[in-house]
Motif scaffolding. Sequence first.
Motif, short mmCIF file in Angstrom:
data_model
loop_
_atom_site.label_atom_id
_atom_site.label_comp_id
_atom_site.label_asym_id
_atom_site.label_seq_id
_atom_site.Cartn_x
_atom_site.Cartn_y
_atom_site.Cartn_z
N TYR A 123 -7.85 6.23 18.47
CA TYR A 123 -7.73 7.46 19.27
C TYR A 123 -6.27 7.90 19.40
O TYR A 123 -5.93 9.06 19.14
CB TYR A 123 -8.35 7.25 20.66
CG TYR A 123 -8.27 8.49 21.53
CD1 TYR A 123 -9.25 9.48 21.46
CD2 TYR A 123 -7.20 8.67 22.41
CE1 TYR A 123 -9.17 10.62 22.24
CE2 TYR A 123 -7.10 9.82 23.18
CZ TYR A 123 -8.09 10.78 23.10
OH TYR A 123 -8.01 11.92 23.86
N VAL A 174 -4.89 9.31 16.17
CA VAL A 174 -5.29 10.69 15.90
C VAL A 174 -4.43 11.65 16.73
O VAL A 174 -3.92 12.66 16.22
CB VAL A 174 -6.78 10.93 16.21
CG1 VAL A 174 -7.15 12.40 16.00
CG2 VAL A 174 -7.66 10.05 15.32
N VAL A 175 -4.22 11.30 18.01
CA VAL A 175 -3.41 12.14 18.88
C VAL A 175 -1.97 12.25 18.34
O VAL A 175 -1.40 13.34 18.26
CB VAL A 175 -3.41 11.58 20.33
CG1 VAL A 175 -2.39 12.33 21.19
CG2 VAL A 175 -4.81 11.71 20.93
N ASP A 230 2.00 16.58 13.84
CA ASP A 230 1.54 17.45 12.76
C ASP A 230 1.80 16.87 11.38
O ASP A 230 2.43 17.50 10.52
CB ASP A 230 2.17 18.85 12.89
CG ASP A 230 1.41 19.87 12.06
OD1 ASP A 230 0.22 19.63 11.77
OD2 ASP A 230 2.01 20.91 11.69
N THR A 252 -13.93 7.89 12.95
CA THR A 252 -14.48 8.61 14.11
C THR A 252 -15.96 8.89 13.90
O THR A 252 -16.71 9.05 14.85
CB THR A 252 -13.75 9.95 14.36
OG1 THR A 252 -13.90 10.79 13.21
CG2 THR A 252 -12.28 9.75 14.64
N LEU A 253 -16.37 8.95 12.63
CA LEU A 253 -17.76 9.24 12.30
C LEU A 253 -18.63 8.00 12.42
O LEU A 253 -19.85 8.09 12.56
CB LEU A 253 -17.79 9.75 10.85
CG LEU A 253 -18.80 10.81 10.51
CD1 LEU A 253 -18.50 12.07 11.28
CD2 LEU A 253 -18.74 11.09 9.01
N LEU A 282 -9.05 8.14 9.28
CA LEU A 282 -9.37 8.36 10.69
C LEU A 282 -10.67 9.13 10.84
O LEU A 282 -11.50 8.82 11.70
CB LEU A 282 -8.22 9.10 11.38
CG LEU A 282 -6.92 8.28 11.53
CD1 LEU A 282 -5.80 9.15 12.08
CD2 LEU A 282 -7.14 7.07 12.45
N LEU A 283 -10.88 10.12 9.97
CA LEU A 283 -12.11 10.92 10.03
C LEU A 283 -13.32 10.03 9.77
O LEU A 283 -14.35 10.13 10.45
CB LEU A 283 -12.01 12.04 8.98
CG LEU A 283 -13.04 13.16 9.06
CD1 LEU A 283 -13.08 13.81 10.43
CD2 LEU A 283 -12.73 14.23 8.00
N LYS A 284 -13.19 9.14 8.79
CA LYS A 284 -14.28 8.23 8.45
C LYS A 284 -14.61 7.33 9.65
O LYS A 284 -15.77 7.09 9.97
CB LYS A 284 -13.87 7.37 7.25
CG LYS A 284 -15.01 6.69 6.54
CD LYS A 284 -14.52 5.72 5.51
CE LYS A 284 -13.96 6.41 4.26
NZ LYS A 284 -13.38 5.45 3.31
N MET A 298 -1.03 11.94 15.26
CA MET A 298 -1.10 12.78 14.06
C MET A 298 -1.06 14.26 14.43
O MET A 298 -0.37 15.05 13.79
CB MET A 298 -2.39 12.46 13.32
CG MET A 298 -2.26 12.50 11.82
SD MET A 298 -3.75 11.89 11.05
CE MET A 298 -3.13 10.46 10.20
N PHE A 299 -1.80 14.62 15.50
CA PHE A 299 -1.82 16.03 15.90
C PHE A 299 -0.50 16.45 16.53
O PHE A 299 0.03 17.53 16.24
CB PHE A 299 -2.99 16.33 16.86
CG PHE A 299 -4.25 16.62 16.12
CD1 PHE A 299 -4.44 17.87 15.53
CD2 PHE A 299 -5.23 15.66 15.95
CE1 PHE A 299 -5.59 18.15 14.81
CE2 PHE A 299 -6.38 15.93 15.23
CZ PHE A 299 -6.57 17.17 14.66
N ARG A 313 -5.43 10.83 7.29
CA ARG A 313 -6.37 11.65 8.05
C ARG A 313 -7.82 11.31 7.64
O ARG A 313 -8.73 11.29 8.46
CB ARG A 313 -6.06 13.11 7.71
CG ARG A 313 -6.22 14.08 8.85
CD ARG A 313 -5.77 15.46 8.42
NE ARG A 313 -4.46 15.82 8.90
CZ ARG A 313 -3.73 16.83 8.42
NH1 ARG A 313 -4.19 17.56 7.43
NH2 ARG A 313 -2.55 17.09 8.92
N LYS A 314 -7.96 11.02 6.34
CA LYS A 314 -9.27 10.69 5.80
C LYS A 314 -9.79 9.38 6.39
O LYS A 314 -10.97 9.28 6.77
CB LYS A 314 -9.12 10.56 4.28
CG LYS A 314 -10.35 10.79 3.47
CD LYS A 314 -9.95 10.95 2.01
CE LYS A 314 -11.00 10.45 1.08
NZ LYS A 314 -10.55 10.51 -0.33
#
Lengths: 212, 212
Positions: free
Chosen positions: A94, A97-98, A104, A130-131, A126-128, A100-101, A123-124
């Motif tokens: 978590y 991800v924060v 940027d 979170t899913l 992290l996306l995987k 990263m945002f 990013r990929k």
Amino acid sequence: MQLTRRQETILEIVKNSGPITGEQIAEKLSLTRATLRPDLAILTMAGLLEARPRVGYFYSGKSPNRVVAEKLHRVLVASIKSVPVVVNEKCSVYDAVVTMFIEDVGTLFVVKEGGLLEGVISRKDLLKTTLGGHDIHKLPVGVIMTRMPNVLCTTPEESVWAAAKKLITHEVDALPVVRKVALPDGGEGLEVIGRLSKTNITRLFVELGEGI
Amino acid sequence: MQLTRRQETILEIVKNSGPITGEQIAEKLSLTRATLRPDLAILTMAGLLEARPRVGYFYSGKSPNRVVAEKLHRVLVASIKSVPVVVNEKCSVYDAVVTMFIEDVGTLFVVKEGGLLEGVISRKDLLKTTLGGHDIHKLPVGVIMTRMPNVLCTTPEESVWAAAKKLITHEVDALPVVRKVALPDGGEGLEVIGRLSKTNITRLFVELGEGI
């Protein structure tokens, strides 16, 4: 460099029939050797043809595109790298991800004490995660990162071209820019001193084309 | 193109004292006009100097870097674009993420009937949404996408350089490649026919530098 039609024709003749003398080229074109002299001088000095005494002209294998290629090889990673964004391997997914945002960026580097490289998260990745139904507040990035020695790196002294080739060949978005450091235990570590991404390459591409 | 030291010197003289005749340059270098002829021919044909009758040589303002810049402007989007990956705006965020992984892309285009562009979703948009505590199986991408007319596009006829500049200036990872189509109602739509990403630019960068 824009070649004239006659120079293109000479290049073709030498490509097909080289090594060939100036006289023979002149004969094929129904021109005098004197008329061709400036063209041959230009093609030779541009590096497209090579001339060897008693042998004649032969094709150097360099195309006009070589000029562009050589320029691209001369730019070094040091001159375009960005600041690296790093986290500790205990950082939660978590928080990663924060980060990263907030920063940027598309890639985070995981480091231990002294800024030594331990792994990379995209990013990929992290996306995987979170899913996947994990509790991303508790899961540390150390579990999902790509870990050394499986991390592809670059150095400030490497050409941007060589680094770009790594990005494309290995299908990654960014590379850590590292330098070797001696560790107290006598071993070696890699200190993260920069970040090179496809964004840096695209920005360089834009800069090289500016001003016309 | 690698200039000789003498050619560099001539370039400097013309930059500082142009317009200047060949004789005057020869005098400054204590050489004959005949000796300089091939050098002046090369500098002129490379576009670095221009010659005007009765005036002399003057500096064209083109640097050798201009050769590189011009090459970068000549490559068109049509020649390097990828196949677009599209979804419908009713597609769930979950299915969009799965599509992104299956197709291995970082950007999806949202289209309606006829392949007409409605919006764009990035990996970053999806990551933000998965973090937000939404039910991503029910949330449609139409709710989170960047919607027309706020989507930046490119066309097959645009130079890759101009498209790359859009990517950098507007901080996006990819552009839809579109063409205008007439709609039955008399209006105009944009059909999605390709995808141009920072990966395409990086790959082109690598290709332009190949073979040396």
